[in-house]
Write a protein that holds these residues in place. Sequence first.
Motif, PDB file in Angstrom:
ATOM      1  N   ASN A 196      49.297 -38.601   8.655  1.00 30.67           N
ATOM      2  CA  ASN A 196      48.387 -38.315   9.765  1.00 30.67           C
ATOM      3  C   ASN A 196      47.693 -39.556  10.307  1.00 30.67           C
ATOM      4  OD1 ASN A 196      48.046 -35.169  10.183  1.00 30.67           O
ATOM      5  ND2 ASN A 196      48.269 -35.506   7.967  1.00 30.67           N
TER       6      ASN A 196
ATOM      7  N   VAL B  62      45.645 -41.586   8.881  1.00 35.92           N
ATOM      8  CA  VAL B  62      44.237 -41.706   8.482  1.00 35.92           C
ATOM      9  C   VAL B  62      44.054 -42.972   7.654  1.00 35.92           C
ATOM     10  CG1 VAL B  62      42.353 -40.654   7.195  1.00 35.92           C
ATOM     11  CG2 VAL B  62      43.913 -39.216   8.521  1.00 35.92           C
TER      12      VAL B  62
ATOM     13  N   ALA C 234      35.706 -38.365  13.433  1.00 37.65           N
ATOM     14  CA  ALA C 234      36.409 -37.086  13.298  1.00 37.65           C
ATOM     15  C   ALA C 234      37.191 -37.018  11.991  1.00 37.65           C
ATOM     16  CB  ALA C 234      37.364 -36.890  14.471  1.00 37.65           C
ATOM     17  N   TYR C 235      37.289 -35.831  11.447  1.00 37.07           N
ATOM     18  CA  TYR C 235      38.179 -35.533  10.324  1.00 37.07           C
ATOM     19  C   TYR C 235      39.204 -34.506  10.809  1.00 37.07           C
ATOM     20  CZ  TYR C 235      35.772 -37.947   6.526  1.00 37.07           C
ATOM     21  OH  TYR C 235      35.262 -38.914   5.701  1.00 37.07           O
ATOM     22  N   LYS C 236      40.467 -34.773  10.546  1.00 39.33           N
ATOM     23  CA  LYS C 236      41.519 -33.850  10.944  1.00 39.33           C
ATOM     24  C   LYS C 236      41.704 -32.792   9.865  1.00 39.33           C
ATOM     25  CE  LYS C 236      46.319 -33.601  12.480  1.00 39.33           C
ATOM     26  NZ  LYS C 236      47.540 -34.381  12.818  1.00 39.33           N
ATOM     27  N   SER C 237      41.648 -31.541  10.244  1.00 44.29           N
ATOM     28  CA  SER C 237      41.802 -30.461   9.267  1.00 44.29           C
ATOM     29  C   SER C 237      43.266 -30.204   8.960  1.00 44.29           C
ATOM     30  CB  SER C 237      41.163 -29.170   9.783  1.00 44.29           C
ATOM     31  OG  SER C 237      41.383 -28.106   8.870  1.00 44.29           O
ATOM     32  N   ILE C 238      43.568 -30.032   7.664  1.00 41.04           N
ATOM     33  CA  ILE C 238      44.922 -29.650   7.238  1.00 41.04           C
ATOM     34  C   ILE C 238      44.877 -28.251   6.597  1.00 41.04           C
ATOM     35  CG2 ILE C 238      45.708 -32.015   6.902  1.00 41.04           C
ATOM     36  CD1 ILE C 238      45.195 -31.592   3.886  1.00 41.04           C
TER      37      ILE C 238
END
Length: 452
Positions: A32, A34, A435-439
């Motif tokens: 992703n 990150v 931001a944090y990307k949700s999985i």
Amino acid sequence: MYDKEMLDNFSRDYAQKCRVTDQISAELFDANGVLRGLRDKNGNGVVAGLTNISKIESFRMENGQKIPCDGNLWYRGYNVIDLVKGFEGKRYGFEEVTYLLLFGELPSPAQLKTFCEALANARHLPTNFTRDVIMKAPSADLMNSLTRSVLTLASYDDGISDSSLQTVLMQCMKLISEMPMLAVYGYHSYNHFLRDESLYIHRPQPELSTAENILLMLRPDKKYTALEAQVLDAALVLHMEHGGGNNSTFTTRVVTSAGSDTYSVIAAALSSLKGPKHGGANIKVVQMMDEIRREVSDWGDEDEVKAYLGKLVDKQAFDRKGLIYGMGHAVYSLSDPRARVFKHFVEALAIEKGREKDFALYSMIERLAPEVIAEKRKIYKGVSANVDFYSGFVYSMLDIPLELYTPIFAMARIVGWSAHRIEELVNADKIIRPAYKSIMQERDYVPMDERK
């Protein structure tokens, strides 16, 4: 009624559940895009803002290529090595450099005199604060004690919700002046109430420097040598500021951006600083060096010392983390400028204290450790001693207890935090919100009577 055993058992049983539920594979972070720790694989930090307070250099660009170089650190445009050499042996530098970081210019003699008088005037705790707050709940964890004291001071300030620059500057100057008192008195309270030692509370003297007052308040006889105070003063200056990206300073800016008050901001920064990966690093250096002295029979035998360093890297010695503490830095590669300039002070103090053999061992490890790490690890940049490698040694020679090592870091770094808080307020725009990307996988709700 509180049942500690019941809570212990519950948390033990459910800790594994947390581990399974929250575990995210390293592959997913890479897939992703990150950057863990907000750093890329070359150790470069994600640019989160702009600052005019300090600058760090660890490489130079030549023909489009990044070339590692000896590290440099500037405060408000001035090389920190030049600043330290400028006051060395002439005067104490903490107050002078504090003025520089807060106001952007080096002070004239008259400006410095007025500023020192203002700091001395601010070096005063509320009536009975030491007795009613610091001594009421003594703790071996002085960083928590220090944080509690800072937050409690907020209740004595009628301007707690005033975020004007004048009020914030006044609050910062008071906390800069009071931090040594909060920390040292916190130690004395712990030493007396929990270790059953003598209690003594010395008041700081307005005509003395911050470094002198720290030693005066700490020692039973209030005595110190000029060199001791000068070395501590240099250590404070070298720890005052280190860019906006270090963990505690970034915390300062994040909490400031939320519109919080000065006391909450500094408390948050203190909480961030206390970890062993940040402000507590010099404690690990001292503990590691104590073990090396015990385990290495001949401190002058390079082969024996190098072999033990190999065991450290191979996770066969000390805390088995595979680290040689005090070696390497998130930013610097070839050298840490703070360590370079500080080493001169360390050697002078070691001679005064009769610790030349210890200094020789530190110097040998500084030289050998990069070789050992390079032989055993794939590294993307050079490894060198950082300022924490020597600061713990200095504090031990000054008879400063281990519990105060990180609080001393805080006594210095609060200046940088204050400068960054003010800069964030001047340029206030948006709350800092990465931001944090949700999985997460979405699921259908299960009624209570259908759950197993």
